[in-house]
Design a protein around this motif. Structure first.
Motif, PDB file in Angstrom:
ATOM      1  N   GLY A   1      -0.616   1.985  -8.089  1.00 18.57           N
ATOM      2  CA  GLY A   1       0.051   3.280  -8.137  1.00 18.57           C
ATOM      3  C   GLY A   1      -0.169   3.993  -9.454  1.00 18.57           C
TER       4      GLY A   1
ATOM      5  N   LEU B   1      -3.678   5.442  -9.347  1.00 20.26           N
ATOM      6  CA  LEU B   1      -3.693   6.544  -8.383  1.00 20.26           C
ATOM      7  C   LEU B   1      -2.994   7.775  -8.951  1.00 20.26           C
ATOM      8  CD1 LEU B   1      -4.156   7.700  -5.543  1.00 20.26           C
ATOM      9  CD2 LEU B   1      -1.992   6.649  -4.852  1.00 20.26           C
TER      10      LEU B   1
ATOM     11  N   LEU C   1       1.186   4.234  -2.921  1.00 23.85           N
ATOM     12  CA  LEU C   1       1.026   5.666  -2.654  1.00 23.85           C
ATOM     13  C   LEU C   1       2.244   6.450  -3.134  1.00 23.85           C
ATOM     14  CD1 LEU C   1      -0.546   5.541   0.933  1.00 23.85           C
ATOM     15  CD2 LEU C   1      -1.713   6.039  -1.228  1.00 23.85           C
TER      16      LEU C   1
ATOM     17  N   LEU D   1       0.830  -1.208   0.000  1.00 24.50           N
ATOM     18  CA  LEU D   1       0.000   0.000   0.000  1.00 24.50           C
ATOM     19  C   LEU D   1       0.861   1.253   0.000  1.00 24.50           C
ATOM     20  CD1 LEU D   1      -2.719   1.426   0.200  1.00 24.50           C
ATOM     21  CD2 LEU D   1      -2.629   1.121   2.684  1.00 24.50           C
ATOM     22  N   LEU D   2       1.893   1.268   0.838  1.00 22.93           N
ATOM     23  CA  LEU D   2       2.762   2.434   0.900  1.00 22.93           C
ATOM     24  C   LEU D   2       3.497   2.638  -0.418  1.00 22.93           C
ATOM     25  CD1 LEU D   2       3.898   4.739   2.541  1.00 22.93           C
ATOM     26  CD2 LEU D   2       5.634   3.189   3.461  1.00 22.93           C
TER      27      LEU D   2
END
Length: 233
Positions: free
Chosen positions: A103, A106, A68, A64-65
């Motif tokens: 990513g 996003l 982001l 997840l990191l």
């Protein structure tokens, strides 16, 4: 009689109009992008390929990191191939592909939103050249198909494509869906190549590398064939 003095409300309204004018918003967008690019130059995210990921981060939290970070980096003009290779090297082919795709969507959505809110009103009146109006019409009227082709055949910078789409009248859902679907093949190839970089003579690595080369040549061929069509419309 003396004319009535400007009221504070009138002055505040004028200042608000200036601050939220199309050109003021475009200036804010350019300032944000310049700051983001400078931050990426200082941080140098390509070190993920050599320095690795912090050891205390693992599992879904790390994925997840990374997604982001990936999204923020693509908005700041960091090339996706570097991040895709890093995803594969850090998490393996499958998990790296999932993190890189998340990513990608996003980052595309973030750039599209910034361009739509801060840049569209100022830039649309400047689309006067025939090839610009043709490209804008293609993106506005055939958004999903056009964006899917751009994602499948890499060639144009990812971030620039996002901002160009934002200036058009393309809708959100076709843009994000085409980005997600069209980015799968090349993202998977780079993630697999990153995961197998330690064994550059393995068949899987060579197949991934061959796919990257073929897709790049295909993009050049398509761009060569379409150049006159855009100029002639």
């Amino acid at each position: 009689m003396f004319p009535p003095a400007a009221t504070p409300d009138g002055l505040a309204a004028r200042c608000t109009r200036v601050l939220f004018s199309p050109w003021a918003r475009l200036g804010l967008l350019l300032a944000l992008l310049a700051c983001a690019a400078a931050a990426m130059l200082l941080w140098q995210p390509q070190h993920l390929l050599t320095g690795g990921w912090p050891g205390r981060l693992s599992g879904p939290t790390a994925l997840l990191l990374f997604a982001l970070v990936y999204g923020g980096c693509t908005t700041a003009f960091v090339p996706r191939p570097v991040l895709n290779l890093a995803a594969g090297a850090l998490f393996g082919g499958q998990a790296g592909l999932a993190a890189a795709l998340a990513g990608t969507v996003l980052g595309a959505g973030l750039a599209f939103g910034l361009g739509r809110v801060l840049g569209q009103d100022a830039l649309r009146p400047l689309l006067r050249a025939r090839w610009l109006t043709a490209a804008d019409r293609q993106l506005s009227e055939h958004g999903f198909r056009s964006m899917l082709a751009l994602r499948l055949f890499p060639g144009l910078p990812f971030c620039a494509t996002n901002y160009c789409a934002a200036v058009s009248r393309m809708r959100w859902f076709p843009f994000l869906l085409a980005t997600a679907l069209g980015s799968i093949p090349n993202t998977a190839a780079y993630a697999v190549a990153g995961a197998r970089a330690a064994t550059p003579t393995s068949p899987v690595f060579l197949v991934a590398l061959g796919f990257i080369a073929v897709s790049g040549l295909g993009a050049l061929a398509v761009a060569w064939r379409k150049r006159k069509a855009l100029r002639g419309r």
